[in-house]
Enzyme design. Structure first.
Site, PDB file in Angstrom:
ATOM      1  N   LYS A   1       0.836  -1.195   0.000  1.00 11.11           N
ATOM      2  CA  LYS A   1       0.000   0.000   0.000  1.00 11.11           C
ATOM      3  C   LYS A   1       0.875   1.251   0.000  1.00 11.11           C
ATOM      4  O   LYS A   1       2.001   1.218   0.486  1.00 11.11           O
ATOM      5  CB  LYS A   1      -0.874   0.026   1.265  1.00 11.11           C
ATOM      6  CG  LYS A   1      -2.069  -0.915   1.225  1.00 11.11           C
ATOM      7  CD  LYS A   1      -2.926  -0.743   2.469  1.00 11.11           C
ATOM      8  CE  LYS A   1      -4.122  -1.682   2.447  1.00 11.11           C
ATOM      9  NZ  LYS A   1      -5.043  -1.439   1.325  1.00 11.11           N
TER      10      LYS A   1
ATOM     11  N   ARG B   1     -10.786 -11.219   0.882  1.00 12.92           N
ATOM     12  CA  ARG B   1     -11.604 -12.234   0.197  1.00 12.92           C
ATOM     13  C   ARG B   1     -10.946 -13.607   0.243  1.00 12.92           C
ATOM     14  O   ARG B   1     -11.623 -14.630   0.218  1.00 12.92           O
ATOM     15  CB  ARG B   1     -11.882 -11.777  -1.244  1.00 12.92           C
ATOM     16  CG  ARG B   1     -10.641 -11.520  -2.052  1.00 12.92           C
ATOM     17  CD  ARG B   1     -10.890 -10.574  -3.236  1.00 12.92           C
ATOM     18  NE  ARG B   1     -11.064  -9.176  -2.812  1.00 12.92           N
ATOM     19  CZ  ARG B   1     -11.398  -8.181  -3.624  1.00 12.92           C
ATOM     20  NH1 ARG B   1     -11.620  -8.409  -4.903  1.00 12.92           N
ATOM     21  NH2 ARG B   1     -11.531  -6.959  -3.157  1.00 12.92           N
TER      22      ARG B   1
HETATM   23  N1  BES Z   1      -8.379  -3.539   3.902  1.00  9.53           N
HETATM   24  C1  BES Z   1      -8.471  -3.059   2.571  1.00  9.53           C
HETATM   25  C2  BES Z   1      -9.745  -2.267   2.312  1.00  9.53           C
HETATM   26  C3  BES Z   1      -9.863  -0.947   3.021  1.00  9.53           C
HETATM   27  C4  BES Z   1      -9.514   0.222   2.376  1.00  9.53           C
HETATM   28  C5  BES Z   1     -10.388  -0.859   4.293  1.00  9.53           C
HETATM   29  C6  BES Z   1      -9.662   1.434   3.005  1.00  9.53           C
HETATM   30  C7  BES Z   1     -10.525   0.354   4.934  1.00  9.53           C
HETATM   31  C8  BES Z   1     -10.171   1.497   4.283  1.00  9.53           C
HETATM   32  C9  BES Z   1      -8.461  -4.235   1.600  1.00  9.53           C
HETATM   33  O1  BES Z   1      -7.726  -5.331   2.000  1.00  9.53           O
HETATM   34  C10 BES Z   1      -7.868  -3.754   0.330  1.00  9.53           C
HETATM   35  O2  BES Z   1      -6.735  -3.440   0.328  1.00  9.53           O
HETATM   36  N2  BES Z   1      -8.683  -3.721  -0.728  1.00  9.53           N
HETATM   37  C11 BES Z   1      -8.231  -3.302  -2.006  1.00  9.53           C
HETATM   38  C12 BES Z   1      -8.759  -4.287  -3.025  1.00  9.53           C
HETATM   39  C13 BES Z   1      -8.165  -4.098  -4.369  1.00  9.53           C
HETATM   40  C14 BES Z   1      -6.717  -4.515  -4.388  1.00  9.53           C
HETATM   41  C15 BES Z   1      -8.993  -4.922  -5.350  1.00  9.53           C
HETATM   42  C16 BES Z   1      -8.793  -1.909  -2.290  1.00  9.53           C
HETATM   43  O3  BES Z   1      -9.943  -1.655  -1.952  1.00  9.53           O
HETATM   44  O4  BES Z   1      -8.055  -1.101  -2.802  1.00  9.53           O
HETATM   45 MN    MN Z   2      -5.690  -5.214   1.478  1.00  5.96          MN
END
Ligand code: BES
Ligand code: MN
Ligand code: ZN
Length: 522
Positions: free
Chosen positions: A299, A373
């Site tokens: 991230k 997921r």
């Molecule tokens: N934990 C995150 C989602 C999230 C984002 C929670 C912001 C709280 C605040 C999740 O694991 C994630 O990183 N999701 C990605 C999915 C993508 C790679 C398809 C996202 O939403 O960017």
């Molecule tokens: Mn994630």
């Protein structure tokens, strides 16, 4: 009768050396006791409610009489109209040192609004001194008001002060009392002690877990926290699965997500069998990523710290099971929590890797940051195989997409059954945690077809529905299933009456209300 709530102890349960103080109600040297009484008001600091109809309630008129009518004059001078949630501080109206006035609006108050009023008082009150809250004359179900207002107060006054060096309160008072004054304190006390107080404890557990840094909370310490929470609670069994049991169950997705971290993953199963033997349980399945760096698909730097709360789904599951079990509901309920830390390392899974899930289906990992997921796919398969639930609900901070669509106002609900989605909206509205639906259809399933595996883990927009399609791939076709994506609501940048800024502990009130609703529908 004035009785100190013995159950107040529930706010003070420690969690051992790592968790010391997280449960202290005021989380510093002072403790707050909540009481319900019908005593003549002697407190120096009080809170009152004024509605919009122009007349003071009998209880408030009595208070005003104690001030020789100066309270009424002060309200007129301030042109206080009683608009819902409006706050006014009055000082020096003897015999009181301070009076907090909160507007109660013009409508008959719902449970949700009563809780909000308690939250407004919490936010307005100075937690150095004792307080009497005058709850009479607010709702038709008067015997409920004091308890609901107390619940709102307890939720709204939450603070996480464990890591503050200065623990001692400036006040000399070591134990502070907040009493909720009504003509019928006994039923209010009973409602709080037997029901609402347990929900509060569940919410606080969830908030503590979502606020606690990743340094202290990882899968094993989270499991210890769950064990402590349920210590001595009747009809509850806890099973914590480690790597060897996961291997035996072929949980390749959960193990895959956890393999980059020095902290091994855990699958935690909490069962509460309060219902009849043989009746299929409700299953709650939570995402429990104790820290989400994104893994090799790292991230960006900004805001990464907040990913310590990526276990919100699991925390809501534990908090709900606690509330239901302590209340002793006649229901069978199972909580499955998929715990892992998503870290980049030489051992971590890579984008492009293929993981074999417990179901036998394979997933091509497109981004290691779509880890929720993956862990849920195994947890959901396990829940269905082991318990054949009558209703399966999974809850997860799954996608930024859900957060962008709903902001901090609504959790995303996705189902294959419109009636069920509408039930969820109705229940959420009453419980004070709203949800709103997003779609899931054939095109979303089509989008996650993979060239080399059974499915791939991501497929661009619309992100929340794509995430639900990946999870839906592992849900039996005729299973009653609700998917909750709480990425937007689990963390507040602006306080609400019953939820301070920061980790909201979202889902305990909602899931608790769902479990009750299922029982009422029987
Ligand atoms: N934990 C995150 C989602 C999230 C984002 C929670 C912001 C709280 C605040 C999740 O694991 C994630 O990183 N999701 C990605 C999915 C993508 C790679 C398809 C996202 O939403 O960017
Ligand atoms: Mn994630
Ligand atoms: Zn995540």
């Amino acid at each position: 009768m004035m009785t100190v709530l013995s159950k107040i102890r529930l706010f003070k349960i420690g969690l051992g050396f790592i968790f010391s103080c997280i449960f202290a109600y005021a989380a510093n040297a002072n403790t707050t006791q909540l009481k319900f009484d019908d005593m003549d008001i002697k407190a120096e600091h009080i809170a009152i409610f004024v509605d919009e109809d122009g007349d003071l309630s009998e209880a408030v008129a009595n208070i005003s009489a104690k001030t020789e009518g100066r309270l009424e004059v002060a309200l007129k001078d301030a042109e206080f109209k009683g608009e819902f949630g409006k706050k006014l501080h009055l000082y020096g109206l003897a015999p009181f040192k301070s009076i907090i006035v909160v507007g109660a609006g013009e409508d008959t108050l719902s449970v949700r609004q009563l809780r909000d009023l308690g939250g407004y008082v919490a936010q307005a009150s100075n937690d150095n001194h004792s307080l009497s809250v005058i709850t009479e004359g607010l709702a038709t179900k008067a015997e409920q008001s004091a308890a609901q207002i107390a619940m709102g107060y307890a939720l709204g006054s939450y603070a996480f002060k464990k890591y503050k060096a200065k623990k001692v309160n400036t006040s000399k008072e070591q134990t502070r009392t907040v009493s909720f004054h009504s003509k019928t304190p006994e039923p209010a006390k009973a409602l709080f002690e037997n029901d609402l107080g347990h929900v509060v404890t569940g919410v606080k557990f969830a908030r503590d877990m979502g606020t606690e840094p990743g340094k202290t909370i990882y899968p094993e310490t989270y499991a210890q926290g769950v064990r402590k929470l349920f210590n001595g609670v009747a009809n509850v069994k806890i099973e914590v699965m480690g790597l060897s049991q996961m291997k035996r169950n072929n949980m390749g997705a959960l193990m895959g997500v956890g393999q980059g971290s020095i902290h091994d993953p855990r699958l935690i199963v909490v069962t509460y069998m309060g219902g009849e033997r043989g009746v299929a349980p409700i299953a709650l399945v939570g995402k429990g990523i104790t820290f989400d760096t994104g893994g090799i698909s790292l991230k960006p730097n900004s805001g990464q710290w907040a990913m310590k709360s990526d276990l919100s789904g699991a925390a809501a599951v534990a908090g709900t099971l606690y509330a239901v079990a302590k209340r002793g509901d006649k229901v069978n309920l199972v909580g499955v929590m998929a715990m892992a830390e998503n870290m980049p390392s030489g051992d971590a899974i890579r984008p492009g890797d293929v993981l074999k899930t417990m179901s036998g289906k394979t997933i091509e990992v497109m981004s290691t940051d779509a880890e929720g997921r993956l862990v849920l796919s195994d947890a959901i398969t396990y829940a269905q195989k082991e318990y054949d639930p009558r209703l399966l609900i999974n809850i997860a901070t799954l996608t930024g997409s859900a957060a962008r669509a709903m902001g901090e106002d609504y959790g995303v609900v996705i189902t294959r059954d419109w009636d069920l989605a509408q039930d969820m909206m109705r229940i959420g509205k009453l419980a004070g945690e709203d949800v709103w639906p997003l779609p899931l259809n054939k095109n979303h399933y089509k989008a996650i077809r993979s060239e080399i595996a059974d499915i791939k883990s991501t497929a661009g927009n619309p992100g929340a529905s794509i995430g639900a399609a990946v999870i839906g791939t592992f849900v039996d076709e005729d299973r009653k299933w609700v998917h909750l994506d709480i990425a937007g609501v689990d963390w507040l940048t602006k306080a609400r009456p019953t939820t301070p800024k920061g980790h909201a502990g979202w889902g305990v009130r909602f899931l608790n209300a769902v479990v009750r609703d299922v029982q009422q529908a029987e």
